[in-house]
Design a protein around this motif. Structure first.
Motif, PDB file in Angstrom:
ATOM      1  N   TYR A 129       0.813  -1.205   0.000  1.00 52.70           N
ATOM      2  CA  TYR A 129       0.000   0.000   0.000  1.00 52.70           C
ATOM      3  C   TYR A 129       0.856   1.269   0.000  1.00 52.70           C
ATOM      4  O   TYR A 129       0.469   2.290  -0.559  1.00 52.70           O
ATOM      5  CB  TYR A 129      -0.910   0.031   1.234  1.00 52.70           C
ATOM      6  CG  TYR A 129      -1.877  -1.116   1.305  1.00 52.70           C
ATOM      7  CD1 TYR A 129      -3.134  -1.037   0.715  1.00 52.70           C
ATOM      8  CD2 TYR A 129      -1.529  -2.288   1.967  1.00 52.70           C
ATOM      9  CE1 TYR A 129      -4.026  -2.104   0.783  1.00 52.70           C
ATOM     10  CE2 TYR A 129      -2.412  -3.354   2.044  1.00 52.70           C
ATOM     11  CZ  TYR A 129      -3.661  -3.266   1.444  1.00 52.70           C
ATOM     12  OH  TYR A 129      -4.536  -4.320   1.508  1.00 52.70           O
ATOM     13  N   ASN A 130       2.008   1.197   0.638  1.00 52.05           N
ATOM     14  CA  ASN A 130       2.790   2.413   0.836  1.00 52.05           C
ATOM     15  C   ASN A 130       4.225   2.050   1.186  1.00 52.05           C
ATOM     16  O   ASN A 130       4.466   1.106   1.943  1.00 52.05           O
ATOM     17  CB  ASN A 130       2.173   3.241   1.975  1.00 52.05           C
ATOM     18  CG  ASN A 130       3.002   4.450   2.338  1.00 52.05           C
ATOM     19  OD1 ASN A 130       3.275   5.310   1.515  1.00 52.05           O
ATOM     20  ND2 ASN A 130       3.432   4.509   3.593  1.00 52.05           N
ATOM     21  N   VAL A 131       5.172   2.778   0.603  1.00 50.05           N
ATOM     22  CA  VAL A 131       6.567   2.718   1.021  1.00 50.05           C
ATOM     23  C   VAL A 131       7.017   4.158   1.220  1.00 50.05           C
ATOM     24  O   VAL A 131       6.919   4.980   0.303  1.00 50.05           O
ATOM     25  CB  VAL A 131       7.473   2.017  -0.010  1.00 50.05           C
ATOM     26  CG1 VAL A 131       8.917   2.026   0.468  1.00 50.05           C
ATOM     27  CG2 VAL A 131       7.010   0.590  -0.268  1.00 50.05           C
ATOM     28  N   GLN A 132       7.491   4.460   2.412  1.00 51.13           N
ATOM     29  CA  GLN A 132       7.823   5.843   2.759  1.00 51.13           C
ATOM     30  C   GLN A 132       9.174   5.894   3.457  1.00 51.13           C
ATOM     31  O   GLN A 132       9.465   5.059   4.319  1.00 51.13           O
ATOM     32  CB  GLN A 132       6.737   6.415   3.674  1.00 51.13           C
ATOM     33  CG  GLN A 132       6.925   7.865   4.050  1.00 51.13           C
ATOM     34  CD  GLN A 132       5.777   8.362   4.927  1.00 51.13           C
ATOM     35  OE1 GLN A 132       4.900   7.604   5.304  1.00 51.13           O
ATOM     36  NE2 GLN A 132       5.805   9.632   5.262  1.00 51.13           N
ATOM     37  N   ILE A 133       9.999   6.846   3.074  1.00 57.49           N
ATOM     38  CA  ILE A 133      11.305   7.044   3.698  1.00 57.49           C
ATOM     39  C   ILE A 133      11.272   8.346   4.494  1.00 57.49           C
ATOM     40  O   ILE A 133      10.900   9.393   3.957  1.00 57.49           O
ATOM     41  CB  ILE A 133      12.426   7.085   2.654  1.00 57.49           C
ATOM     42  CG1 ILE A 133      12.478   5.765   1.871  1.00 57.49           C
ATOM     43  CG2 ILE A 133      13.782   7.353   3.322  1.00 57.49           C
ATOM     44  CD1 ILE A 133      13.405   5.799   0.675  1.00 57.49           C
ATOM     45  N   ILE A 134      11.653   8.278   5.757  1.00 55.46           N
ATOM     46  CA  ILE A 134      11.668   9.449   6.632  1.00 55.46           C
ATOM     47  C   ILE A 134      13.105   9.702   7.077  1.00 55.46           C
ATOM     48  O   ILE A 134      13.790   8.783   7.544  1.00 55.46           O
ATOM     49  CB  ILE A 134      10.766   9.236   7.861  1.00 55.46           C
ATOM     50  CG1 ILE A 134       9.310   9.055   7.415  1.00 55.46           C
ATOM     51  CG2 ILE A 134      10.889  10.406   8.834  1.00 55.46           C
ATOM     52  CD1 ILE A 134       8.371   8.705   8.541  1.00 55.46           C
ATOM     53  N   ILE A 135      13.563  10.925   6.932  1.00 54.77           N
ATOM     54  CA  ILE A 135      14.889  11.319   7.384  1.00 54.77           C
ATOM     55  C   ILE A 135      14.717  12.147   8.657  1.00 54.77           C
ATOM     56  O   ILE A 135      14.267  13.296   8.587  1.00 54.77           O
ATOM     57  CB  ILE A 135      15.646  12.151   6.321  1.00 54.77           C
ATOM     58  CG1 ILE A 135      15.604  11.450   4.957  1.00 54.77           C
ATOM     59  CG2 ILE A 135      17.078  12.420   6.777  1.00 54.77           C
ATOM     60  CD1 ILE A 135      16.268  10.109   4.925  1.00 54.77           C
ATOM     61  N   PRO A 136      15.038  11.596   9.839  1.00 53.28           N
ATOM     62  CA  PRO A 136      14.894  12.378  11.077  1.00 53.28           C
ATOM     63  C   PRO A 136      15.838  13.580  11.084  1.00 53.28           C
ATOM     64  O   PRO A 136      16.863  13.597  10.397  1.00 53.28           O
ATOM     65  CB  PRO A 136      15.286  11.375  12.176  1.00 53.28           C
ATOM     66  CG  PRO A 136      15.210  10.031  11.530  1.00 53.28           C
ATOM     67  CD  PRO A 136      15.534  10.250  10.089  1.00 53.28           C
ATOM     68  N   HIS A 137      15.497  14.563  11.858  1.00 55.62           N
ATOM     69  CA  HIS A 137      16.300  15.777  12.058  1.00 55.62           C
ATOM     70  C   HIS A 137      16.272  16.698  10.838  1.00 55.62           C
ATOM     71  O   HIS A 137      15.952  17.873  10.946  1.00 55.62           O
ATOM     72  CB  HIS A 137      17.761  15.458  12.407  1.00 55.62           C
ATOM     73  CG  HIS A 137      17.926  14.605  13.609  1.00 55.62           C
ATOM     74  ND1 HIS A 137      17.533  15.004  14.867  1.00 55.62           N
ATOM     75  CD2 HIS A 137      18.437  13.349  13.762  1.00 55.62           C
ATOM     76  CE1 HIS A 137      17.790  14.053  15.733  1.00 55.62           C
ATOM     77  NE2 HIS A 137      18.337  13.045  15.101  1.00 55.62           N
ATOM     78  N   CYS A 138      16.646  16.155   9.669  1.00 54.52           N
ATOM     79  CA  CYS A 138      16.847  17.018   8.509  1.00 54.52           C
ATOM     80  C   CYS A 138      15.534  17.358   7.823  1.00 54.52           C
ATOM     81  O   CYS A 138      14.628  16.536   7.733  1.00 54.52           O
ATOM     82  CB  CYS A 138      17.784  16.336   7.517  1.00 54.52           C
ATOM     83  SG  CYS A 138      19.453  16.125   8.154  1.00 54.52           S
ATOM     84  N   SER A 139      15.461  18.570   7.322  1.00 55.73           N
ATOM     85  CA  SER A 139      14.304  19.029   6.573  1.00 55.73           C
ATOM     86  C   SER A 139      14.786  19.618   5.249  1.00 55.73           C
ATOM     87  O   SER A 139      15.961  19.514   4.893  1.00 55.73           O
ATOM     88  CB  SER A 139      13.539  20.080   7.384  1.00 55.73           C
ATOM     89  OG  SER A 139      14.383  21.173   7.689  1.00 55.73           O
ATOM     90  N   GLU A 140      13.871  20.229   4.525  1.00 52.25           N
ATOM     91  CA  GLU A 140      14.271  20.883   3.277  1.00 52.25           C
ATOM     92  C   GLU A 140      15.282  21.990   3.546  1.00 52.25           C
ATOM     93  O   GLU A 140      15.291  22.603   4.607  1.00 52.25           O
ATOM     94  CB  GLU A 140      13.049  21.480   2.584  1.00 52.25           C
ATOM     95  CG  GLU A 140      12.294  20.493   1.712  1.00 52.25           C
ATOM     96  CD  GLU A 140      11.277  21.192   0.838  1.00 52.25           C
ATOM     97  OE1 GLU A 140      11.347  22.432   0.720  1.00 52.25           O
ATOM     98  OE2 GLU A 140      10.423  20.501   0.280  1.00 52.25           O
TER      99      GLU A 140
END
Length: 319
Positions: free
Chosen positions: A120-131
């Motif tokens: 249904y979904n594959v998501q990558i999250i990078i903690p701390h860092c933003s745009e």
């Protein structure tokens, strides 16, 4: 997608339309081949675990239900990786286990064996860092910090500590070359939009003046400032042929803002290529070369690389 950010979470939401399937989440793009590593949940044998190199390691028994939805989170923080499976609807934890961290770099591929799996979904999250972070550092296992005594002592993590975790990410993976780095930049930097993109690549071959020039243009087109470092020596070579190619590409941009740290000089005696390799950069405290090939720097070598970056690119560290 190609990603090797060393601190990240990958989330998979999936179900089994029918039991007997085996879901495999790993970094190979060609299925469950012998060279890849992965996490698996086998509904035929009711077991789960992971695979590194050529053998599967069972971590226990589990009974999953057909059509029920599950969420798998694989959290990687440098050398540590933890896998946790949840009931998607209730968020009840069903199992959790650690993996052999060095082999688990890219959790972005999913496949099934024998029967179908619904993703249904594959998501990558990078903690701390933003745009709009300040810098992303790219490279191979040297950038990954392989064989440093701890990840904190790798040259890339020393830079990250100096800039702050919110301002810097490290994207390093062993055995890669400039083509792999280019693919990761296309995926990761388009999302995070760093001000600087630093690259240390070439130990595994593949560099040409043409593809370094294309890499510089790729970085510029993303609106970032390229930092293309010369590569470090090995225990037996100053890597002059590789670094000549890097310098030839850099010299075509003499009137533009293309930055570079001389990591080759950092690992030479007296910081002078003519004086040869500084063997202390590739030996442990007992004087033994790290691994048989001497490609990976010691903690001392990592420290000198970091100090060279500070010396050659002071603007990176200014506020």
């Amino acid at each position: 997608k190609d990603t090797a950010i060393l601190e990240r979470q990958t989330i998979y939401d999936f179900s089994f339309p029918e039991l007997g399937a085996k879901i495999v989440c790993g970094y190979s793009t060609s299925g469950a081949d012998a060279s890849c590593s992965y996490v698996y949940f086998d509904t035929k044998n009711n077991v789960y675990g992971y695979k590194t190199n050529s053998s599967e390691v069972s971590k226990g028994n589990i009974s999953l239900q057909a059509t029920k939805k599950y969420r798998l989170i694989i959290a990687k923080n440098g050398r540590n990786s933890k896998c946790t499976l949840y009931d998607f609807n209730t968020l009840t934890q069903l199992c959790s286990f650690d993996t052999v961290s060095y082999n688990f770099r890219d959790y972005v591929t999913v496949w099934s064996e024998s029967k179908s799996v619904r993703i249904y979904n594959v998501q990558i999250i990078i903690p701390h860092c933003s745009e709009n972070i300040k810098c992303i550092i790219y490279g191979d296992s040297i950038t990954e910090g392989l064989y440093a005594s701890s990840e904190e002592k790798s040259w890339s993590n020393l830079i990250r500590d100096a800039l702050g975790k919110d301002n810097c990410c490290v994207s390093g993976r062993c055995t890669c070359n400039i083509q792999h780095v280019s693919r990761r930049i296309a995926f990761e930097c388009a999302i995070m939009k760093p001000k600087y993109i630093m690259v240390h690549i070439g130990t595994n071959g593949g560099n040409t003046v043409d593809n370094i020039t294309k890499l510089i243009e790729q970085i510029k087109n993303l609106g970032a400032i390229p930092i293309i470092n010369t590569i470090i020596c090995t225990a037996t070579s100053t890597q002059s042929s590789v670094n000549t190619i890097i310098r030839q590409a850099l010299n075509t941009y003499s009137n533009e803002t293309i930055l570079s740290a001389d990591c080759q000089a950092a690992t030479c005696k007296n910081f002078n290529v003519a004086d040869g390799v500084n063997r202390a950069c590739f030996s442990n405290d007992g004087g033994t070369t790290i691994l048989h090939e001497g490609y990976h720097p010691s903690d001392y070598g990592h420290e000198l690389m970091f100090k060279q970056v500070v010396k050659d690119i002071p603007q990176l560290f200014s506020h």
